[in-house]
Design a protein around this motif. Structure first.
Motif, mmCIF file in Angstrom:
data_model
loop_
_atom_site.group_PDB
_atom_site.id
_atom_site.type_symbol
_atom_site.label_atom_id
_atom_site.label_comp_id
_atom_site.label_asym_id
_atom_site.label_seq_id
_atom_site.Cartn_x
_atom_site.Cartn_y
_atom_site.Cartn_z
ATOM 1 N N ALA A 33 18.284 53.658 22.170
ATOM 2 C CA ALA A 33 19.640 53.394 21.689
ATOM 3 C C ALA A 33 20.505 54.633 21.959
ATOM 4 O O ALA A 33 19.997 55.754 22.069
ATOM 5 N N ASP A 34 21.798 54.422 22.051
ATOM 6 C CA ASP A 34 22.730 55.496 22.377
ATOM 7 C C ASP A 34 22.638 56.679 21.411
ATOM 8 O O ASP A 34 22.811 57.825 21.820
ATOM 9 N N HIS A 35 22.361 56.423 20.139
ATOM 10 C CA HIS A 35 22.330 57.507 19.149
ATOM 11 C C HIS A 35 21.021 58.308 19.140
ATOM 12 O O HIS A 35 20.898 59.287 18.413
ATOM 13 N N ILE A 36 20.043 57.893 19.928
ATOM 14 C CA ILE A 36 18.761 58.599 20.002
ATOM 15 C C ILE A 36 18.781 59.493 21.249
ATOM 16 O O ILE A 36 19.019 59.014 22.355
ATOM 17 N N PRO A 37 18.513 60.786 21.078
ATOM 18 C CA PRO A 37 18.542 61.680 22.245
ATOM 19 C C PRO A 37 17.387 61.411 23.203
ATOM 20 O O PRO A 37 16.296 60.996 22.787
ATOM 21 N N THR A 38 17.608 61.671 24.461
ATOM 22 C CA THR A 38 16.593 61.487 25.499
ATOM 23 C C THR A 38 15.319 62.247 25.176
ATOM 24 O O THR A 38 14.213 61.795 25.482
ATOM 25 N N GLU A 39 15.453 63.388 24.518
ATOM 26 C CA GLU A 39 14.297 64.226 24.172
ATOM 27 C C GLU A 39 13.286 63.513 23.287
ATOM 28 O O GLU A 39 12.140 63.955 23.146
ATOM 29 N N ALA A 40 13.673 62.432 22.661
ATOM 30 C CA ALA A 40 12.739 61.675 21.818
ATOM 31 C C ALA A 40 11.531 61.183 22.621
ATOM 32 O O ALA A 40 10.465 60.939 22.045
ATOM 33 N N PHE A 41 11.685 61.055 23.942
ATOM 34 C CA PHE A 41 10.586 60.623 24.810
ATOM 35 C C PHE A 41 9.842 61.795 25.447
ATOM 36 O O PHE A 41 8.940 61.576 26.262
ATOM 37 N N ASN A 42 10.179 63.029 25.101
ATOM 38 C CA ASN A 42 9.466 64.173 25.683
ATOM 39 C C ASN A 42 7.968 64.046 25.450
ATOM 40 O O ASN A 42 7.521 63.781 24.333
ATOM 41 N N ASN A 43 7.194 64.208 26.520
ATOM 42 C CA ASN A 43 5.736 64.225 26.499
ATOM 43 C C ASN A 43 5.100 62.869 26.185
ATOM 44 O O ASN A 43 3.897 62.785 25.969
ATOM 45 N N ILE A 44 5.884 61.813 26.161
ATOM 46 C CA ILE A 44 5.314 60.489 25.854
ATOM 47 C C ILE A 44 4.331 60.039 26.937
ATOM 48 O O ILE A 44 3.386 59.302 26.667
ATOM 49 N N SER A 45 4.522 60.520 28.159
ATOM 50 C CA SER A 45 3.636 60.138 29.264
ATOM 51 C C SER A 45 2.221 60.674 29.095
ATOM 52 O O SER A 45 1.321 60.282 29.834
ATOM 53 N N SER A 46 2.012 61.556 28.152
ATOM 54 C CA SER A 46 0.673 62.073 27.881
ATOM 55 C C SER A 46 -0.216 61.031 27.215
ATOM 56 O O SER A 46 -1.417 61.227 27.097
ATOM 57 N N PHE A 47 0.386 59.940 26.761
ATOM 58 C CA PHE A 47 -0.346 58.897 26.046
ATOM 59 C C PHE A 47 -0.476 57.654 26.912
ATOM 60 O O PHE A 47 0.441 57.297 27.641
ATOM 61 N N SER A 48 -1.607 56.972 26.792
ATOM 62 C CA SER A 48 -1.825 55.733 27.541
ATOM 63 C C SER A 48 -1.311 54.513 26.789
ATOM 64 O O SER A 48 -0.948 53.508 27.402
ATOM 65 N N HIS A 49 -1.279 54.613 25.447
ATOM 66 C CA HIS A 49 -0.898 53.473 24.619
ATOM 67 C C HIS A 49 0.059 53.903 23.511
ATOM 68 O O HIS A 49 -0.007 55.041 23.032
ATOM 69 N N LEU A 50 0.905 52.970 23.136
ATOM 70 C CA LEU A 50 1.891 53.201 22.083
ATOM 71 C C LEU A 50 1.864 52.033 21.110
ATOM 72 O O LEU A 50 1.469 50.919 21.475
ATOM 73 N N GLU A 51 2.309 52.290 19.898
ATOM 74 C CA GLU A 51 2.527 51.215 18.933
ATOM 75 C C GLU A 51 4.036 51.013 18.836
ATOM 76 O O GLU A 51 4.787 51.967 18.604
#
Length: 152
Positions: A33-51
């Motif tokens: 969402a527009d109000h969430i900074p891009t940095e919220a996804f920093n390092n997310i690629s280190s994980f194979s699965h998300l909830e």
């Protein structure tokens, strides 16, 4: 008590109807969402699965029934809402464990998300092995029949 939540992202895919089966081929994008900074996804690629925790925004409150046969099938036992995973729930919240396929700036691409296009996402959490069940998962035999076409 009133709880107010604001979506952190939105689901984007080609599925527009909340149909119970054939989700495996659906690849979804989740866009912040527009109000969430891009940095919220920093390092997310280190994980194979998300909830992914999401909101069933199309459910009508009058559709919520606290007990019934899953999918209306009388061959399945009468089961309370908390013994089912249907979308018509008291707080209309969904939860899916997804496979992370790709991260690109403000968007992640995932598989195994059973949410339709435009669904509001309330939260995204990485899957930690340490939070997974430590004992054998038990379920009634009718669940396998109910789910046989869900991920096809």
């Amino acid at each position: 008590m009133e709880i107010t939540l604001q979506p952190v992202a939105t689901v984007k895919n080609f599925r527009t109807e909340p149909i119970d089966d054939n989700w495996e081929t659906i690849i979804a994008e989740i866009e912040l969402a527009d109000h969430i900074p891009t940095e919220a996804f920093n390092n997310i690629s280190s994980f194979s699965h998300l909830e992914i925790i999401y909101y069933f925004d199309k459910v009508e409150k009058e559709d919520i029934v606290f007990s019934g046969h899953p999918r209306g099938n009388v061959n399945y036992p009468m089961t309370g809402i908390f013994g089912q995973r249907k979308k018509d729930r008291p707080n209309t919240i969904g939860l899916a464990t997804v496979e992370l396929l790709e991260h690109n700036n403000r968007t992640i691409k995932v598989k195994f998300l059973d949410a339709i296009n435009g669904t509001p996402v309330l939260d995204i959490k990485p899957v930690f092995k340490e939070f997974q069940p430590k004992t054998e998962i038990k379920q009634p035999i009718w669940v396998a029949d109910l789910m046989k076409n869900y991920w096809k």
